[in-house]
Design a protein around this motif. Structure first.
Motif, PDB file in Angstrom:
ATOM      1  N   THR A   1       0.837  -1.204   0.000  1.00 22.26           N
ATOM      2  CA  THR A   1       0.000   0.000   0.000  1.00 22.26           C
ATOM      3  C   THR A   1       0.870   1.253   0.000  1.00 22.26           C
ATOM      4  OG1 THR A   1      -1.700  -1.189   1.222  1.00 22.26           O
ATOM      5  CG2 THR A   1      -1.839   1.208   1.233  1.00 22.26           C
ATOM      6  N   VAL A   2       1.938   1.234   0.787  1.00 26.97           N
ATOM      7  CA  VAL A   2       2.820   2.396   0.876  1.00 26.97           C
ATOM      8  C   VAL A   2       3.412   2.729  -0.484  1.00 26.97           C
ATOM      9  CG1 VAL A   2       4.977   3.256   1.858  1.00 26.97           C
ATOM     10  CG2 VAL A   2       3.381   2.006   3.286  1.00 26.97           C
ATOM     11  N   VAL A   3       3.837   1.712  -1.211  1.00 26.31           N
ATOM     12  CA  VAL A   3       4.458   1.934  -2.513  1.00 26.31           C
ATOM     13  C   VAL A   3       3.485   2.606  -3.475  1.00 26.31           C
ATOM     14  CG1 VAL A   3       5.409   0.724  -4.526  1.00 26.31           C
ATOM     15  CG2 VAL A   3       6.116   0.077  -2.237  1.00 26.31           C
ATOM     16  N   LYS A   4       2.198   2.364  -3.306  1.00 22.14           N
ATOM     17  CA  LYS A   4       1.194   2.944  -4.205  1.00 22.14           C
ATOM     18  C   LYS A   4       0.822   4.378  -3.849  1.00 22.14           C
ATOM     19  CE  LYS A   4      -0.745  -1.579  -5.077  1.00 22.14           C
ATOM     20  NZ  LYS A   4      -1.834  -2.504  -4.802  1.00 22.14           N
ATOM     21  N   LEU A   5       1.225   4.860  -2.671  1.00 25.79           N
ATOM     22  CA  LEU A   5       0.887   6.223  -2.272  1.00 25.79           C
ATOM     23  C   LEU A   5       1.586   7.240  -3.162  1.00 25.79           C
ATOM     24  CD1 LEU A   5       1.119   6.089   1.612  1.00 25.79           C
ATOM     25  CD2 LEU A   5      -0.947   6.205   0.239  1.00 25.79           C
ATOM     26  N   LYS A   6       0.917   8.303  -3.437  1.00 20.51           N
ATOM     27  CA  LYS A   6       1.503   9.396  -4.222  1.00 20.51           C
ATOM     28  C   LYS A   6       2.136  10.403  -3.268  1.00 20.51           C
ATOM     29  CE  LYS A   6      -0.373   8.074  -8.165  1.00 20.51           C
ATOM     30  NZ  LYS A   6       0.108   6.797  -8.542  1.00 20.51           N
ATOM     31  N   ASP A   7       3.155  11.089  -3.740  1.00 19.61           N
ATOM     32  CA  ASP A   7       3.815  12.157  -2.982  1.00 19.61           C
ATOM     33  C   ASP A   7       4.363  11.699  -1.639  1.00 19.61           C
ATOM     34  OD1 ASP A   7       3.095  13.935  -5.016  1.00 19.61           O
ATOM     35  OD2 ASP A   7       1.157  14.295  -4.067  1.00 19.61           O
ATOM     36  N   ILE A   8       4.774  10.485  -1.562  1.00 14.79           N
ATOM     37  CA  ILE A   8       5.407  10.010  -0.335  1.00 14.79           C
ATOM     38  C   ILE A   8       6.653   9.265  -0.734  1.00 14.79           C
ATOM     39  CG2 ILE A   8       4.162   7.820  -0.161  1.00 14.79           C
ATOM     40  CD1 ILE A   8       3.949   8.424   2.881  1.00 14.79           C
ATOM     41  N   ASP A   9       7.594   9.252   0.106  1.00 15.00           N
ATOM     42  CA  ASP A   9       8.892   8.709  -0.212  1.00 15.00           C
ATOM     43  C   ASP A   9       8.870   7.176  -0.323  1.00 15.00           C
ATOM     44  OD1 ASP A   9      11.031   7.326   1.036  1.00 15.00           O
ATOM     45  OD2 ASP A   9      11.568   8.979   2.290  1.00 15.00           O
ATOM     46  N   ASN A  10       7.729   6.563  -0.109  1.00 12.69           N
ATOM     47  CA  ASN A  10       7.494   5.127  -0.283  1.00 12.69           C
ATOM     48  C   ASN A  10       8.219   4.241   0.718  1.00 12.69           C
ATOM     49  OD1 ASN A  10       5.847   5.707  -2.422  1.00 12.69           O
ATOM     50  ND2 ASN A  10       7.338   5.203  -3.972  1.00 12.69           N
ATOM     51  N   ILE A  11       8.829   4.802   1.706  1.00 13.36           N
ATOM     52  CA  ILE A  11       9.486   4.000   2.729  1.00 13.36           C
ATOM     53  C   ILE A  11       8.980   4.467   4.092  1.00 13.36           C
ATOM     54  CG2 ILE A  11      11.682   3.369   3.785  1.00 13.36           C
ATOM     55  CD1 ILE A  11      13.005   3.912   1.100  1.00 13.36           C
ATOM     56  N   PRO A  12       8.445   3.553   4.910  1.00 14.74           N
ATOM     57  CA  PRO A  12       8.011   3.961   6.251  1.00 14.74           C
ATOM     58  C   PRO A  12       9.178   4.585   7.012  1.00 14.74           C
ATOM     59  CG  PRO A  12       7.244   1.754   5.744  1.00 14.74           C
ATOM     60  CD  PRO A  12       8.182   2.145   4.642  1.00 14.74           C
ATOM     61  N   PRO A  13       8.913   5.631   7.772  1.00 24.56           N
ATOM     62  CA  PRO A  13       9.989   6.342   8.463  1.00 24.56           C
ATOM     63  C   PRO A  13      10.868   5.444   9.338  1.00 24.56           C
ATOM     64  CG  PRO A  13       7.969   7.599   8.591  1.00 24.56           C
ATOM     65  CD  PRO A  13       7.619   6.284   7.964  1.00 24.56           C
ATOM     66  N   VAL A  14      10.281   4.496  10.049  1.00 23.74           N
ATOM     67  CA  VAL A  14      11.084   3.627  10.914  1.00 23.74           C
ATOM     68  C   VAL A  14      12.019   2.759  10.078  1.00 23.74           C
ATOM     69  CG1 VAL A  14       9.367   1.768  11.084  1.00 23.74           C
ATOM     70  CG2 VAL A  14      11.051   2.077  12.893  1.00 23.74           C
ATOM     71  N   LEU A  15      11.566   2.305   8.950  1.00 20.08           N
ATOM     72  CA  LEU A  15      12.388   1.484   8.062  1.00 20.08           C
ATOM     73  C   LEU A  15      13.530   2.330   7.479  1.00 20.08           C
ATOM     74  CD1 LEU A  15      12.648  -1.324   6.777  1.00 20.08           C
ATOM     75  CD2 LEU A  15      11.127  -0.550   4.975  1.00 20.08           C
ATOM     76  N   HIS A  16      13.192   3.511   7.027  1.00 20.86           N
ATOM     77  CA  HIS A  16      14.195   4.426   6.466  1.00 20.86           C
ATOM     78  C   HIS A  16      15.265   4.761   7.499  1.00 20.86           C
ATOM     79  CE1 HIS A  16      15.880   8.234   5.006  1.00 20.86           C
ATOM     80  NE2 HIS A  16      15.649   7.723   3.811  1.00 20.86           N
ATOM     81  N   LYS A  17      14.835   5.112   8.702  1.00 14.94           N
ATOM     82  CA  LYS A  17      15.760   5.507   9.763  1.00 14.94           C
ATOM     83  C   LYS A  17      16.671   4.343  10.154  1.00 14.94           C
ATOM     84  CE  LYS A  17      16.752   8.711  12.875  1.00 14.94           C
ATOM     85  NZ  LYS A  17      17.095  10.082  12.568  1.00 14.94           N
ATOM     86  N   ALA A  18      16.101   3.145  10.298  1.00 13.79           N
ATOM     87  CA  ALA A  18      16.882   1.980  10.698  1.00 13.79           C
ATOM     88  C   ALA A  18      17.932   1.632   9.640  1.00 13.79           C
ATOM     89  CB  ALA A  18      15.964   0.786  10.951  1.00 13.79           C
ATOM     90  N   ILE A  19      17.535   1.626   8.393  1.00 15.23           N
ATOM     91  CA  ILE A  19      18.468   1.289   7.317  1.00 15.23           C
ATOM     92  C   ILE A  19      19.586   2.331   7.220  1.00 15.23           C
ATOM     93  CG2 ILE A  19      18.699   1.063   4.812  1.00 15.23           C
ATOM     94  CD1 ILE A  19      15.919  -0.314   4.878  1.00 15.23           C
ATOM     95  N   ALA A  20      19.231   3.600   7.323  1.00 19.72           N
ATOM     96  CA  ALA A  20      20.249   4.661   7.269  1.00 19.72           C
ATOM     97  C   ALA A  20      21.241   4.518   8.425  1.00 19.72           C
ATOM     98  CB  ALA A  20      19.576   6.033   7.308  1.00 19.72           C
TER      99      ALA A  20
END
Length: 132
Positions: free
Chosen positions: A31-50
């Motif tokens: 569902t997240v990937v289909k959202l428009k105008d969003i970076d397509n990565i949940p913030p917790v996932l983005h933060k953890a990977i970074a």
């Protein structure tokens, strides 16, 4: 000016993600990937990977060694209660990795979808021609 507009856009994305997925495990990545105008990565996932890319790439066993369960649960609760992933800045590497593993385990739909599961299992049956 540019930094301000990037920060504003980033905050808008984070706010939208918080509205769409207020809890740690409410995220359905398809569902997240289909959202428009969003970076397509949940913030917790983005933060953890970074964090892992910055601090853990040269550390052996980061996904094998578990972080403190109490700390993992504390950070998860903090993220669920105020959806602020910045609390992860103070976490230990193994805790972040454990949190990431827990996030992936608790997804409402598995990372490897039900439709793709059999194809992954079939691919596992093939052997590398070079190793034979």
């Amino acid at each position: 000016m540019f930094i301000t507009s990037v920060k504003t856009r980033s905050q808008t994305i984070v706010n939208r993600a918080r509205r769409e997925f207020p809890k740690f495990s409410d995220v359905d990545l398809t569902t997240v990937v289909k959202l428009k105008d969003i970076d397509n990565i949940p913030p917790v996932l983005h933060k953890a990977i970074a964090f892992i890319e910055k601090s853990g790439l040269n550390t052996e066993g980061i996904y094998r060694v578990n972080g403190s369960l109490d700390e993992v649960n504390r950070y998860k609760d903090q993220i669920d209660n105020n959806a602020n992933v910045d609390v992860l800045d103070k976490a230990e590497l193994y805790v972040i990795c454990s949190l990431l593993k827990q996030f992936l385990r608790e997804l409402p739909m598995p990372l490897v979808t039900y439709d793709a599961y059999q194809a992954f299992m079939d691919a596992n049956k093939f052997t590398d021609m070079k190793t034979e």
